[in-house]
Design a protein around this motif. Structure first.
Motif, mmCIF file in Angstrom:
data_model
loop_
_atom_site.group_PDB
_atom_site.id
_atom_site.type_symbol
_atom_site.label_atom_id
_atom_site.label_comp_id
_atom_site.label_asym_id
_atom_site.label_seq_id
_atom_site.Cartn_x
_atom_site.Cartn_y
_atom_site.Cartn_z
ATOM 1 N N LEU A 96 7.390 8.385 9.717
ATOM 2 C CA LEU A 96 7.072 6.951 9.617
ATOM 3 C C LEU A 96 6.487 6.393 10.911
ATOM 4 C CD1 LEU A 96 10.238 5.739 7.660
ATOM 5 C CD2 LEU A 96 8.076 6.645 6.775
ATOM 6 N N GLU A 97 6.287 7.252 11.888
ATOM 7 C CA GLU A 97 5.778 6.798 13.183
ATOM 8 C C GLU A 97 4.424 6.109 13.022
ATOM 9 O OE1 GLU A 97 4.463 8.977 17.224
ATOM 10 O OE2 GLU A 97 6.538 9.326 16.580
ATOM 11 N N GLY A 98 4.282 4.978 13.688
ATOM 12 C CA GLY A 98 3.016 4.250 13.702
ATOM 13 C C GLY A 98 2.852 3.234 12.578
ATOM 14 N N ILE A 99 3.694 3.290 11.563
ATOM 15 C CA ILE A 99 3.567 2.340 10.444
ATOM 16 C C ILE A 99 4.091 0.982 10.898
ATOM 17 C CG2 ILE A 99 4.267 1.781 8.083
ATOM 18 C CD1 ILE A 99 4.554 4.813 7.597
ATOM 19 N N PRO A 100 3.272 -0.074 10.784
ATOM 20 C CA PRO A 100 3.707 -1.408 11.204
ATOM 21 C C PRO A 100 4.952 -1.861 10.436
ATOM 22 C CG PRO A 100 1.368 -1.383 10.662
ATOM 23 C CD PRO A 100 1.925 -0.067 10.240
ATOM 24 N N VAL A 123 -8.123 -8.334 -1.617
ATOM 25 C CA VAL A 123 -7.057 -7.441 -1.169
ATOM 26 C C VAL A 123 -5.923 -7.434 -2.199
ATOM 27 C CG1 VAL A 123 -5.352 -6.996 0.641
ATOM 28 C CG2 VAL A 123 -7.612 -7.857 1.251
ATOM 29 N N THR A 124 -5.524 -6.233 -2.580
ATOM 30 C CA THR A 124 -4.368 -6.070 -3.460
ATOM 31 C C THR A 124 -3.261 -5.406 -2.664
ATOM 32 O OG1 THR A 124 -5.775 -5.778 -5.398
ATOM 33 C CG2 THR A 124 -3.505 -5.012 -5.588
ATOM 34 N N LEU A 125 -2.107 -6.054 -2.640
ATOM 35 C CA LEU A 125 -0.933 -5.465 -2.010
ATOM 36 C C LEU A 125 -0.120 -4.792 -3.104
ATOM 37 C CD1 LEU A 125 0.134 -8.549 0.141
ATOM 38 C CD2 LEU A 125 -1.156 -6.571 0.906
ATOM 39 N N LYS A 126 -0.005 -3.475 -3.046
ATOM 40 C CA LYS A 126 0.830 -2.742 -3.993
ATOM 41 C C LYS A 126 2.190 -2.598 -3.316
ATOM 42 C CE LYS A 126 0.472 1.764 -5.118
ATOM 43 N NZ LYS A 126 -0.233 2.960 -5.585
ATOM 44 N N CYS A 127 3.159 -3.380 -3.791
ATOM 45 C CA CYS A 127 4.458 -3.480 -3.128
ATOM 46 C C CYS A 127 5.537 -2.714 -3.880
ATOM 47 C CB CYS A 127 4.879 -4.941 -3.022
ATOM 48 S SG CYS A 127 3.750 -5.960 -2.070
ATOM 49 N N TRP A 128 6.162 -1.788 -3.184
ATOM 50 C CA TRP A 128 7.300 -1.048 -3.711
ATOM 51 C C TRP A 128 8.570 -1.735 -3.229
ATOM 52 C CZ3 TRP A 128 6.514 2.782 -7.111
ATOM 53 C CH2 TRP A 128 5.238 3.328 -7.166
ATOM 54 N N ASP A 129 9.427 -2.115 -4.154
ATOM 55 C CA ASP A 129 10.697 -2.779 -3.868
ATOM 56 C C ASP A 129 11.790 -1.767 -4.180
ATOM 57 O OD1 ASP A 129 13.034 -4.345 -4.039
ATOM 58 O OD2 ASP A 129 12.441 -5.269 -5.936
ATOM 59 N N GLU A 155 -6.937 -1.947 -1.192
ATOM 60 C CA GLU A 155 -5.558 -1.920 -1.681
ATOM 61 C C GLU A 155 -4.667 -1.443 -0.549
ATOM 62 O OE1 GLU A 155 -4.101 -0.995 -5.824
ATOM 63 O OE2 GLU A 155 -3.667 0.898 -4.805
ATOM 64 N N LEU A 156 -3.607 -2.197 -0.316
ATOM 65 C CA LEU A 156 -2.634 -1.839 0.706
ATOM 66 C C LEU A 156 -1.337 -1.429 0.032
ATOM 67 C CD1 LEU A 156 -2.948 -4.747 3.309
ATOM 68 C CD2 LEU A 156 -3.722 -2.416 3.557
ATOM 69 N N ASP A 157 -0.751 -0.355 0.506
ATOM 70 C CA ASP A 157 0.565 0.056 0.029
ATOM 71 C C ASP A 157 1.614 -0.484 0.987
ATOM 72 O OD1 ASP A 157 0.054 1.664 -2.305
ATOM 73 O OD2 ASP A 157 -0.895 3.104 -0.953
ATOM 74 N N VAL A 158 2.587 -1.209 0.425
ATOM 75 C CA VAL A 158 3.641 -1.830 1.213
ATOM 76 C C VAL A 158 4.983 -1.427 0.605
ATOM 77 C CG1 VAL A 158 4.646 -4.034 1.932
ATOM 78 C CG2 VAL A 158 2.163 -3.799 1.764
ATOM 79 N N THR A 159 5.926 -1.037 1.442
ATOM 80 C CA THR A 159 7.271 -0.738 0.973
ATOM 81 C C THR A 159 8.220 -1.801 1.487
ATOM 82 O OG1 THR A 159 6.856 1.644 0.906
ATOM 83 C CG2 THR A 159 9.135 0.964 1.017
ATOM 84 N N MET A 160 8.984 -2.401 0.555
ATOM 85 C CA MET A 160 9.989 -3.415 0.891
ATOM 86 C C MET A 160 11.365 -2.776 0.845
ATOM 87 S SD MET A 160 9.141 -6.969 -0.915
ATOM 88 C CE MET A 160 7.944 -8.052 -0.199
ATOM 89 N N MET A 165 16.457 7.561 -0.236
ATOM 90 C CA MET A 165 15.097 7.618 -0.800
ATOM 91 C C MET A 165 14.099 6.772 -0.019
ATOM 92 S SD MET A 165 15.550 7.460 -4.940
ATOM 93 C CE MET A 165 15.818 5.689 -4.932
ATOM 94 N N TRP A 166 14.585 5.895 0.845
ATOM 95 C CA TRP A 166 13.703 4.962 1.529
ATOM 96 C C TRP A 166 12.563 5.660 2.254
ATOM 97 C CZ3 TRP A 166 17.302 0.854 4.233
ATOM 98 C CH2 TRP A 166 17.898 0.051 3.251
ATOM 99 N N GLU A 167 12.887 6.702 2.996
ATOM 100 C CA GLU A 167 11.850 7.374 3.786
ATOM 101 C C GLU A 167 10.735 7.909 2.890
ATOM 102 O OE1 GLU A 167 10.926 11.155 6.664
ATOM 103 O OE2 GLU A 167 12.819 11.083 5.587
ATOM 104 N N ARG A 168 11.096 8.513 1.778
ATOM 105 C CA ARG A 168 10.098 9.101 0.881
ATOM 106 C C ARG A 168 9.092 8.043 0.404
ATOM 107 N NH1 ARG A 168 12.228 11.129 -4.552
ATOM 108 N NH2 ARG A 168 14.061 11.053 -3.261
ATOM 109 N N TYR A 169 9.576 6.837 0.099
ATOM 110 C CA TYR A 169 8.694 5.783 -0.391
ATOM 111 C C TYR A 169 7.993 5.021 0.737
ATOM 112 C CZ TYR A 169 10.229 6.486 -5.138
ATOM 113 O OH TYR A 169 10.468 7.034 -6.369
ATOM 114 N N ALA A 170 8.431 5.238 1.971
ATOM 115 C CA ALA A 170 7.810 4.553 3.105
ATOM 116 C C ALA A 170 6.758 5.421 3.799
ATOM 117 C CB ALA A 170 8.884 4.126 4.105
#
Length: 184
Positions: free
Chosen positions: A120-124, A65-71, A20-25, A81-86
């Motif tokens: 958030l350093e290093g996050i693609p 693979v499951t992408l858990k996407c936060w929009d 499972e991958l966590d992704v923030t949009m 709030m963006w940083e907290r969810y990223a």
């Protein structure tokens, strides 16, 4: 008969070897984040999407693979709030409306402000120029320059032009995100 074996095989993969991958949009309001997520998760594009208030979460399944996407909402009141969810996610996707040229500088400033956060350093980072189906839009080279992507460091940065409406380049988005599943 082969269909039954395939279903059992897929179930075994999901059950025992699932990733499972966590992704923030992220992105400014009206960039197309919610529409993109709806299409990626197997839904249909709709023109009358209601702006996200706060956040939505959807899962996108591809093989094991499951992408858990936060929009996250893109209105100014939600941007803090963006940083907290990223924090701690596997990838950040920043969606830009490439037909709204007047907002490119704001999008750039918000993105750079966020990417400067040590947490958030290093996050693609995947930057998606959405609405490539519209006539008056910037090219990908112009988007890369306008967003000053070459000056974002300490992470892998990638940029694609997409259209959530016409489902243009969405498989490339999924493949880029899935690459991080193999690196886990």
């Amino acid at each position: 008969m082969a269909g039954i074996f395939r279903k059992v095989y897929d179930w075994l993969l999901r059950t025992f070897w699932a990733t499972e991958l966590d992704v923030t949009m992220l992105g400014l309001q009206n960039a197309g984040k919610t529409s993109l997520l709806r299409v990626l998760s197997g839904g249909e594009f709709t023109v009358d999407t209601i702006p996200t208030v706060g956040f939505n979460m959807k899962r996108v399944q591809r093989g094991h693979v499951t992408l858990k996407c936060w929009d996250l909402g893109g209105q100014p009141r939600f941007r803090p709030m963006w940083e907290r969810y990223a924090r701690g996610v596997d990838a950040i996707v920043f969606v830009v409306d490439i037909a709204d040229i007047d907002l490119l500088a704001t999008a750039r400033d918000e993105l750079h402000s966020l990417m400067e956060r040590q947490s958030l350093e290093g996050i693609p980072l995947l930057v998606l120029g959405n609405k490539s189906d519209l006539p008056n839009k910037v090219t990908m080279d112009e988007l890369i320059d306008a967003m000053d992507l070459k000056n974002i460091g300490h992470r892998e940065v990638c940029c694609y032009g997409i259209s959530a409406k016409e489902e243009t380049n969405l498989e490339a988005v999924i493949q880029w995100l899935m690459k991080w599943a193999h690196n886990k």
